[in-house]
Design a protein around this motif. Structure first.
Motif, PDB file in Angstrom:
ATOM      1  N   LYS A   1       0.816  -1.215   0.000  1.00  0.00           N
ATOM      2  CA  LYS A   1       0.000   0.000   0.000  1.00  0.00           C
ATOM      3  C   LYS A   1       0.850   1.265   0.000  1.00  0.00           C
ATOM      4  CE  LYS A   1      -3.714  -2.510   2.135  1.00  0.00           C
ATOM      5  NZ  LYS A   1      -4.498  -2.782   3.304  1.00  0.00           N
ATOM      6  N   THR A   2       2.123   1.150  -0.318  1.00  0.00           N
ATOM      7  CA  THR A   2       3.011   2.302  -0.352  1.00  0.00           C
ATOM      8  C   THR A   2       2.993   2.954  -1.731  1.00  0.00           C
ATOM      9  OG1 THR A   2       4.931   1.003  -1.029  1.00  0.00           O
ATOM     10  CG2 THR A   2       4.526   1.199   1.351  1.00  0.00           C
ATOM     11  N   PRO A   3       3.341   4.240  -1.808  1.00  0.00           N
ATOM     12  CA  PRO A   3       3.387   4.922  -3.106  1.00  0.00           C
ATOM     13  C   PRO A   3       4.372   4.290  -4.092  1.00  0.00           C
ATOM     14  CG  PRO A   3       3.329   6.528  -1.351  1.00  0.00           C
ATOM     15  CD  PRO A   3       3.507   5.173  -0.705  1.00  0.00           C
ATOM     16  N   LEU A   4       5.491   3.770  -3.580  1.00  0.00           N
ATOM     17  CA  LEU A   4       6.461   3.126  -4.474  1.00  0.00           C
ATOM     18  C   LEU A   4       5.841   1.915  -5.158  1.00  0.00           C
ATOM     19  CD1 LEU A   4       9.305   2.831  -5.637  1.00  0.00           C
ATOM     20  CD2 LEU A   4       9.889   1.484  -3.618  1.00  0.00           C
ATOM     21  N   VAL A   5       5.111   1.120  -4.411  1.00  0.00           N
ATOM     22  CA  VAL A   5       4.471  -0.058  -4.999  1.00  0.00           C
ATOM     23  C   VAL A   5       3.378   0.370  -5.974  1.00  0.00           C
ATOM     24  CG1 VAL A   5       3.156  -2.144  -4.491  1.00  0.00           C
ATOM     25  CG2 VAL A   5       5.112  -1.547  -3.081  1.00  0.00           C
ATOM     26  N   ALA A   6       2.702   1.488  -5.698  1.00  0.00           N
ATOM     27  CA  ALA A   6       1.705   1.996  -6.645  1.00  0.00           C
ATOM     28  C   ALA A   6       2.367   2.335  -7.981  1.00  0.00           C
ATOM     29  CB  ALA A   6       0.995   3.215  -6.075  1.00  0.00           C
ATOM     30  N   LEU A   7       3.559   2.908  -7.914  1.00  0.00           N
ATOM     31  CA  LEU A   7       4.303   3.204  -9.147  1.00  0.00           C
ATOM     32  C   LEU A   7       4.682   1.910  -9.872  1.00  0.00           C
ATOM     33  CD1 LEU A   7       5.265   5.720 -10.602  1.00  0.00           C
ATOM     34  CD2 LEU A   7       7.437   5.497  -9.402  1.00  0.00           C
ATOM     35  N   LEU A   8       5.082   0.899  -9.108  1.00  0.00           N
ATOM     36  CA  LEU A   8       5.395  -0.405  -9.710  1.00  0.00           C
ATOM     37  C   LEU A   8       4.139  -1.032 -10.321  1.00  0.00           C
ATOM     38  CD1 LEU A   8       7.819  -1.849  -7.007  1.00  0.00           C
ATOM     39  CD2 LEU A   8       8.416  -0.980  -9.282  1.00  0.00           C
ATOM     40  N   GLU A   9       2.995  -0.835  -9.680  1.00  0.00           N
ATOM     41  CA  GLU A   9       1.734  -1.350 -10.243  1.00  0.00           C
ATOM     42  C   GLU A   9       1.420  -0.671 -11.566  1.00  0.00           C
ATOM     43  OE1 GLU A   9      -1.145  -0.684  -7.193  1.00  0.00           O
ATOM     44  OE2 GLU A   9      -0.774  -2.631  -6.255  1.00  0.00           O
ATOM     45  N   TYR A  10       1.708   0.626 -11.656  1.00  0.00           N
ATOM     46  CA  TYR A  10       1.504   1.337 -12.920  1.00  0.00           C
ATOM     47  C   TYR A  10       2.422   0.754 -13.997  1.00  0.00           C
ATOM     48  CZ  TYR A  10       0.648   5.223 -16.107  1.00  0.00           C
ATOM     49  OH  TYR A  10       0.285   5.980 -17.198  1.00  0.00           O
ATOM     50  N   GLY A  11       3.650   0.409 -13.620  1.00  0.00           N
ATOM     51  CA  GLY A  11       4.560  -0.258 -14.548  1.00  0.00           C
ATOM     52  C   GLY A  11       4.032  -1.619 -14.962  1.00  0.00           C
ATOM     53  N   LEU A  12       3.413  -2.326 -14.012  1.00  0.00           N
ATOM     54  CA  LEU A  12       2.813  -3.621 -14.338  1.00  0.00           C
ATOM     55  C   LEU A  12       1.667  -3.455 -15.330  1.00  0.00           C
ATOM     56  CD1 LEU A  12       2.550  -6.687 -13.834  1.00  0.00           C
ATOM     57  CD2 LEU A  12       1.003  -6.113 -11.944  1.00  0.00           C
ATOM     58  N   VAL A  13       0.833  -2.442 -15.104  1.00  0.00           N
ATOM     59  CA  VAL A  13      -0.257  -2.163 -16.047  1.00  0.00           C
ATOM     60  C   VAL A  13       0.322  -1.856 -17.428  1.00  0.00           C
ATOM     61  CG1 VAL A  13      -2.110  -0.536 -16.623  1.00  0.00           C
ATOM     62  CG2 VAL A  13      -1.894  -1.412 -14.292  1.00  0.00           C
ATOM     63  N   ALA A  14       1.395  -1.071 -17.458  1.00  0.00           N
ATOM     64  CA  ALA A  14       2.038  -0.735 -18.729  1.00  0.00           C
ATOM     65  C   ALA A  14       2.543  -1.987 -19.440  1.00  0.00           C
ATOM     66  CB  ALA A  14       3.187   0.243 -18.495  1.00  0.00           C
ATOM     67  N   ALA A  15       3.184  -2.883 -18.691  1.00  0.00           N
ATOM     68  CA  ALA A  15       3.726  -4.107 -19.284  1.00  0.00           C
ATOM     69  C   ALA A  15       2.613  -5.005 -19.808  1.00  0.00           C
ATOM     70  CB  ALA A  15       4.577  -4.851 -18.254  1.00  0.00           C
TER      71      ALA A  15
ATOM     72  N   VAL B   1      -4.817   4.107 -11.062  1.00  0.00           N
ATOM     73  CA  VAL B   1      -3.715   3.343 -10.466  1.00  0.00           C
ATOM     74  C   VAL B   1      -2.912   4.189  -9.481  1.00  0.00           C
ATOM     75  CG1 VAL B   1      -1.618   2.027 -10.960  1.00  0.00           C
ATOM     76  CG2 VAL B   1      -3.576   1.837 -12.486  1.00  0.00           C
ATOM     77  N   LEU B   2      -2.649   5.441  -9.831  1.00  0.00           N
ATOM     78  CA  LEU B   2      -1.762   6.268  -9.013  1.00  0.00           C
ATOM     79  C   LEU B   2      -2.487   7.291  -8.144  1.00  0.00           C
ATOM     80  CD1 LEU B   2       1.136   6.931 -11.534  1.00  0.00           C
ATOM     81  CD2 LEU B   2       1.056   5.298  -9.651  1.00  0.00           C
ATOM     82  N   GLY B   3      -3.794   7.422  -8.282  1.00  0.00           N
ATOM     83  CA  GLY B   3      -4.538   8.426  -7.527  1.00  0.00           C
ATOM     84  C   GLY B   3      -4.358   8.301  -6.026  1.00  0.00           C
ATOM     85  N   HIS B   4      -4.447   7.102  -5.505  1.00  0.00           N
ATOM     86  CA  HIS B   4      -4.298   6.888  -4.062  1.00  0.00           C
ATOM     87  C   HIS B   4      -2.889   7.268  -3.596  1.00  0.00           C
ATOM     88  CE1 HIS B   4      -3.399   4.601  -0.390  1.00  0.00           C
ATOM     89  NE2 HIS B   4      -4.676   4.830  -0.078  1.00  0.00           N
ATOM     90  N   ALA B   5      -1.892   6.897  -4.356  1.00  0.00           N
ATOM     91  CA  ALA B   5      -0.509   7.202  -3.968  1.00  0.00           C
ATOM     92  C   ALA B   5      -0.260   8.715  -3.977  1.00  0.00           C
ATOM     93  CB  ALA B   5       0.469   6.514  -4.912  1.00  0.00           C
TER      94      ALA B   5
END
Length: 126
Positions: free
Chosen positions: A55-69, A115-119
């Motif tokens: 639930k950290t902002p860094l993981v949210a950024l990684l999730e956005y990368g996952l969505v991109a991939a 994806v990034l709104g919460h972060a």
């Protein structure tokens, strides 16, 4: 080697490389996901701790990368299918790649807030 047979790394090569890289990244995500989900059987407390780190902002950024991939891999996969099974596919493969890229950019722009709104709210306040 005869002239004209050396592949010089145009759009087709880069889409091939990106397709393989995104596939490997998705595989590793799924591997980690299965491992952390299996952790609930071993220690529910440890599972809760691991999930809390997600639930950290860094993981949210990684999730956005996952969505991109995932999105690129899926769209490029459809392009590969079209090139392989459509008789005119090879003729239009470059156009289809640029269409995939344009669609990917539009969809990624649309995925920023969900994806990034919460972060962003967590880092900068609401």
């Amino acid at each position: 080697m005869p002239a004209g047979t050396l592949y010089r790394g145009r759009e087709g090569m880069w889409s091939w490389v990106a397709h393989r890289v995104t596939g490997v990244l998705i595989f590793f995500f799924l591997f980690v996901h299965v491992l952390d989900t299996a952790l609930v059987r071993v220690s529910p407390e440890a599972y809760d701790e691991v999930v809390a780190t997600y639930k950290t902002p860094l993981v949210a950024l990684l999730e956005y990368g996952l969505v991109a991939a995932i999105l690129f891999h899926a769209l490029n996969g459809l392009r590969v299918i079209a090139v392989d099974f459509w008789s005119q596919g090879t003729r239009y493969q470059k156009h289809m790649l640029w269409t995939v890229m344009a669609l990917w950019v539009v969809l990624m722009a649309g995925a920023i807030y969900p994806v990034l709104g919460h972060a962003v709210r967590e880092v900068f306040g609401s």
